[in-house]
Design a protein around this motif. Structure first.
Motif, PDB file in Angstrom:
ATOM      1  N   GLY A  13      -5.632   4.075  -5.919  1.00 50.15           N
ATOM      2  CA  GLY A  13      -5.535   5.484  -5.539  1.00 50.15           C
ATOM      3  C   GLY A  13      -6.722   6.018  -4.766  1.00 50.15           C
ATOM      4  N   ARG A  14      -7.370   5.169  -4.019  1.00 48.26           N
ATOM      5  CA  ARG A  14      -8.547   5.660  -3.296  1.00 48.26           C
ATOM      6  C   ARG A  14      -8.367   5.647  -1.781  1.00 48.26           C
ATOM      7  NH1 ARG A  14     -11.420   3.542  -7.881  1.00 48.26           N
ATOM      8  NH2 ARG A  14     -11.539   1.446  -7.052  1.00 48.26           N
ATOM      9  N   THR A  15      -7.416   4.876  -1.298  1.00 45.91           N
ATOM     10  CA  THR A  15      -7.168   4.863   0.155  1.00 45.91           C
ATOM     11  C   THR A  15      -5.702   5.135   0.433  1.00 45.91           C
ATOM     12  OG1 THR A  15      -7.485   2.505  -0.206  1.00 45.91           O
ATOM     13  CG2 THR A  15      -8.870   3.533   1.468  1.00 45.91           C
ATOM     14  N   VAL A  16      -5.484   5.619   1.632  1.00 47.46           N
ATOM     15  CA  VAL A  16      -4.119   5.959   2.031  1.00 47.46           C
ATOM     16  C   VAL A  16      -3.352   4.685   2.370  1.00 47.46           C
ATOM     17  CG1 VAL A  16      -2.748   7.107   3.812  1.00 47.46           C
ATOM     18  CG2 VAL A  16      -4.764   8.228   2.869  1.00 47.46           C
ATOM     19  N   VAL A  17      -2.135   4.588   1.790  1.00 46.89           N
ATOM     20  CA  VAL A  17      -1.292   3.415   2.048  1.00 46.89           C
ATOM     21  C   VAL A  17       0.045   3.893   2.589  1.00 46.89           C
ATOM     22  CG1 VAL A  17      -0.067   1.479   0.953  1.00 46.89           C
ATOM     23  CG2 VAL A  17      -2.378   2.072   0.203  1.00 46.89           C
ATOM     24  N   ARG A  18       0.554   3.166   3.588  1.00 50.57           N
ATOM     25  CA  ARG A  18       1.886   3.500   4.096  1.00 50.57           C
ATOM     26  C   ARG A  18       2.796   2.297   3.928  1.00 50.57           C
ATOM     27  NH1 ARG A  18       1.497   6.956   9.593  1.00 50.57           N
ATOM     28  NH2 ARG A  18       3.702   7.255   9.053  1.00 50.57           N
ATOM     29  N   CYS A  19       4.062   2.587   3.610  1.00 47.12           N
ATOM     30  CA  CYS A  19       5.034   1.510   3.411  1.00 47.12           C
ATOM     31  C   CYS A  19       5.293   0.833   4.762  1.00 47.12           C
ATOM     32  CB  CYS A  19       6.328   2.085   2.839  1.00 47.12           C
ATOM     33  SG  CYS A  19       7.696   0.923   2.851  1.00 47.12           S
ATOM     34  N   PRO A  20       5.169  -0.486   4.840  1.00 49.47           N
ATOM     35  CA  PRO A  20       5.391  -1.143   6.135  1.00 49.47           C
ATOM     36  C   PRO A  20       6.858  -1.088   6.574  1.00 49.47           C
ATOM     37  CG  PRO A  20       4.815  -2.750   4.427  1.00 49.47           C
ATOM     38  CD  PRO A  20       4.747  -1.411   3.784  1.00 49.47           C
ATOM     39  N   SER A  21       7.768  -0.834   5.643  1.00 44.68           N
ATOM     40  CA  SER A  21       9.189  -0.807   6.025  1.00 44.68           C
ATOM     41  C   SER A  21       9.621   0.557   6.543  1.00 44.68           C
ATOM     42  CB  SER A  21      10.069  -1.173   4.829  1.00 44.68           C
ATOM     43  OG  SER A  21       9.626  -2.357   4.238  1.00 44.68           O
ATOM     44  N   CYS A  22       9.279   1.640   5.798  1.00 45.57           N
ATOM     45  CA  CYS A  22       9.790   2.957   6.200  1.00 45.57           C
ATOM     46  C   CYS A  22       8.690   3.875   6.720  1.00 45.57           C
ATOM     47  CB  CYS A  22      10.539   3.616   5.053  1.00 45.57           C
ATOM     48  SG  CYS A  22       9.488   4.061   3.653  1.00 45.57           S
ATOM     49  N   MET A  23       7.458   3.417   6.644  1.00 46.04           N
ATOM     50  CA  MET A  23       6.304   4.175   7.133  1.00 46.04           C
ATOM     51  C   MET A  23       5.960   5.412   6.293  1.00 46.04           C
ATOM     52  SD  MET A  23       5.148   2.252   9.358  1.00 46.04           S
ATOM     53  CE  MET A  23       3.793   3.203  10.026  1.00 46.04           C
ATOM     54  N   ARG A  24       6.636   5.572   5.161  1.00 47.89           N
ATOM     55  CA  ARG A  24       6.270   6.702   4.293  1.00 47.89           C
ATOM     56  C   ARG A  24       4.891   6.443   3.680  1.00 47.89           C
ATOM     57  NH1 ARG A  24      11.893   6.234   2.916  1.00 47.89           N
ATOM     58  NH2 ARG A  24      13.021   8.210   2.980  1.00 47.89           N
ATOM     59  N   PHE A  25       4.222   7.530   3.306  1.00 49.91           N
ATOM     60  CA  PHE A  25       2.971   7.399   2.576  1.00 49.91           C
ATOM     61  C   PHE A  25       3.317   7.092   1.123  1.00 49.91           C
ATOM     62  CE2 PHE A  25       1.834   9.815   6.253  1.00 49.91           C
ATOM     63  CZ  PHE A  25       0.542   9.413   6.560  1.00 49.91           C
ATOM     64  N   ILE A  26       2.534   6.172   0.537  1.00 50.27           N
ATOM     65  CA  ILE A  26       2.815   5.763  -0.843  1.00 50.27           C
ATOM     66  C   ILE A  26       1.656   6.204  -1.726  1.00 50.27           C
ATOM     67  CG2 ILE A  26       3.375   3.849  -2.390  1.00 50.27           C
ATOM     68  CD1 ILE A  26       5.316   3.746  -0.240  1.00 50.27           C
TER      69      ILE A  26
END
Ligand SMILES: [Zn+2]
Length: 237
Positions: A218-231
């Motif tokens: 929970g310290r860096t921003v992650v995006r789903c590689p499939s749908c590009m949503r932020f996780i």
């Protein structure tokens, strides 16, 4: 903006998006249910009207038969009176035959009326039952529809508050994340989602293992590689 603050902001956005989606779906569900109740009520009313028509039809037929019976009975009486004064044996014979056939006709009419009266009893109770079903359902369905309408109005008000809150949080995002989230929101219900056991809850694809671990931290921003949503991870705030 430091990455931790950004993640925290995204967590809040995810929560608001989830609330908004939940409220919107409930409003839609209420509308669908209300429509179904209306359709069902219309069916009850059609049934009640049909039963009432059939009952009226049977009543008319019975009245017609009763009139015919009265008429035949009167003829019979007239003929029976006539036969008393007759001396001509041929006339007596003819009249007797006529009387016999009138009696037979009367019997048939009476049998038919009795059968029909039985049927009519059934039709009448069906009509009464059907009418009462329609009224009962109508009252129940109106009460449910009113409750759902109130619920939907409350939810609609709530969605406005959520949307305002969401706008405020989106405004706090750095420009690049703001653009990304706004773009995602144009096509999707949620731009920021949680994951469960490494599965993106937006598109239900598995995240690469390394990314799932980063989300957990929970310290860096992650995006789903499939749908590009932020996780984000639900428990991180
Ligand atoms: Zn995804």
């Amino acid at each position: 903006m430091d990455p931790q603050t950004l993640v925290n902001l995204l967590v809040e956005i995810a929560e608001l998006e989830e609330l908004l989606l939940g409220a919107t779906q409930k409003i839609k569900h209420n509308a669908e249910l209300s429509f179904t109740l209306e359709e069902l009520q219309a069916e009850y009313e059609v049934d009640a009207a049909k039963a009432a028509r059939e009952n009226e039809g049977a009543e008319v037929t019975v009245r017609g038969l009763e009139n015919e019976i009265r008429q035949v009975a009167e003829w019979l009486k007239v003929k029976e009176n006539q036969v008393v004064g007759l001396t001509d044996s041929r006339q007596v014979l003819a009249l007797t035959q006529e009387i016999r056939s009138l009696k037979q006709r009367l019997d048939r009419l009476e049998d038919k009326t009795i059968d029909l009266l039985d049927q009519q009893d059934e039709l009448k109770s069906e009509a009464v039952e059907s009418r009462s079903d329609s009224l009962t359902h109508g009252a129940g369905s109106r009460a449910k529809q009113e409750a759902m309408a109130r619920d939907s109005a409350d939810l609609f008000q709530k969605t406005k508050y959520i949307q305002n809150d969401l706008e405020r949080l989106l405004g706090m995002l750095p420009p690049s994340e703001n653009r990304a989230v706004t773009r995602l929101r144009q096509n999707l219900d949620q731009a920021v989602v949680n994951h469960k056991d490494g599965v993106c809850l937006g598109c239900f694809n598995h995240l690469p293992q390394q990314q799932a671990i980063v989300v957990e931290q929970g310290r860096t921003v992650v995006r789903c590689p499939s749908c590009m949503r932020f996780i984000v991870h639900r428990s991180w705030r």
